[in-house]
Enzyme design. Sequence first.
Site, short mmCIF file in Angstrom:
data_model
loop_
_atom_site.label_atom_id
_atom_site.label_comp_id
_atom_site.label_asym_id
_atom_site.label_seq_id
_atom_site.Cartn_x
_atom_site.Cartn_y
_atom_site.Cartn_z
N TYR A 1 0.83 -1.21 0.00
CA TYR A 1 0.00 0.00 0.00
C TYR A 1 0.86 1.25 0.00
CZ TYR A 1 0.70 0.93 5.05
OH TYR A 1 1.24 1.24 6.29
N LYS B 1 6.32 -1.65 2.02
CA LYS B 1 5.12 -1.13 2.66
C LYS B 1 3.99 -2.15 2.48
CE LYS B 1 3.00 3.44 3.37
NZ LYS B 1 3.14 3.51 4.81
N LEU C 1 10.90 1.57 7.11
CA LEU C 1 10.28 2.07 5.89
C LEU C 1 11.00 3.34 5.45
CD1 LEU C 1 7.71 1.50 4.08
CD2 LEU C 1 6.82 3.57 5.15
N1 PDD Z 1 2.61 5.21 7.65
N2 PDD Z 1 7.32 3.93 9.03
C1 PDD Z 1 6.16 3.24 9.07
C2 PDD Z 1 6.17 1.88 9.66
C3 PDD Z 1 4.99 3.82 8.55
O1 PDD Z 1 3.84 3.11 8.57
C4 PDD Z 1 5.03 5.14 8.03
C5 PDD Z 1 3.83 5.82 7.47
C6 PDD Z 1 6.26 5.81 8.01
C7 PDD Z 1 6.40 7.21 7.45
O2 PDD Z 1 6.45 7.19 6.04
P1 PDD Z 1 5.92 8.43 5.17
O3 PDD Z 1 6.67 9.62 5.62
O4 PDD Z 1 6.24 8.05 3.78
O5 PDD Z 1 4.44 8.57 5.42
C8 PDD Z 1 7.38 5.18 8.52
C9 PDD Z 1 1.43 5.66 6.97
C10 PDD Z 1 1.13 7.11 7.10
C11 PDD Z 1 0.27 4.74 7.32
O6 PDD Z 1 0.52 3.54 7.38
O7 PDD Z 1 -0.86 5.21 7.49
#
Ligand code: PDD
Length: 290
Positions: free
Chosen positions: A31, A146, A208
């Site tokens: 996702y 992801k 991530l």
């Molecule tokens: N999550 N690490 C993890 C485990 C995450 O799930 C997320 C973001 C991030 C931050 O990544 P980014 O800056 O690209 O949003 C780091 C999203 C927002 C979610 O699962 O809803």
Amino acid sequence: MTVYLNGKFLPLEEAFVPVLDRGFIFGDGVYEVIPVYSRRAFRLHEHLQRLQASLDGIRLDNPHTMAEWEELIQTLIKNNSAEDQYLYLHLTRGVAKRDHAFPQPPVKPTVFMMSSPLSQPAAKLLASGVSATTATDNRWLRCDIKAISLLPNVLLRQLAVDAGCAETILIREGSGSGDSFMTEGAASNIFVVKNGTLLAPPKNNLMLPGITYDVVLEIAKANHIPYQVRKILKSEIFDADEILLTSSTKEVLPVTRVDGKAVGSGKPGAMFTRLHMLYQEFKREVMRKS
Ligand code: PDD
């Protein structure tokens, strides 16, 4: 709310997937979450590149070209009313008889997208900061993908909620007590600030690669803010002057308490204040140009 499912835009209430979808059965999919400001997707190219990396990581062919994704995303934004939105993109290996191995021949992947209104973090949170708890990072060794199979993240994040906190900071335990190190949050990336230097854990298979993380480092570089990308030991969390949390939906937030103890002064610090301001400026500039 208008969502997208397998080639059609339709009301959320009418969007269904069969129970044999491998996303439902195995969590076999990936996702993305993309913020939209003033109806323009922020860092779209980077999000679509990370989506491609996640698809490569699970050996699933991308059903769309970049141009097709861009068009679908524009239509989704148009079909939803909020000026600021966050888009959720979800792809699974499709619907097939239950068998762990990939379906042969491959079936059509399921593609789902939805949009929700995105609100800025509340002023109160920015002024007081948020609390975090820490826990052992017991996830798999491909946290750079992801993946929709988020059970470990769900359980780890719930620890924060149970403790009245906003986030769980994850620690990979080392072989000795002194070499345990921080990876990220259950749903965010985490930075530490010490003596005026911003410290970021290195991007690898244990975290991530956050799009917001990249933006923050880009801003630090452009503004000559001292920063280092290096392993951050668990002990450095408890010795930090400031801790920052980043994600596409939360932008940059100050973490002012960890495991019940104040971080530095216990208030959002100078690094947060500066980066938050620069982040807002950066967003405005990107949106103005796009
Ligand atoms: N999550 N690490 C993890 C485990 C995450 O799930 C997320 C973001 C991030 C931050 O990544 P980014 O800056 O690209 O949003 C780091 C999203 C927002 C979610 O699962 O809803």
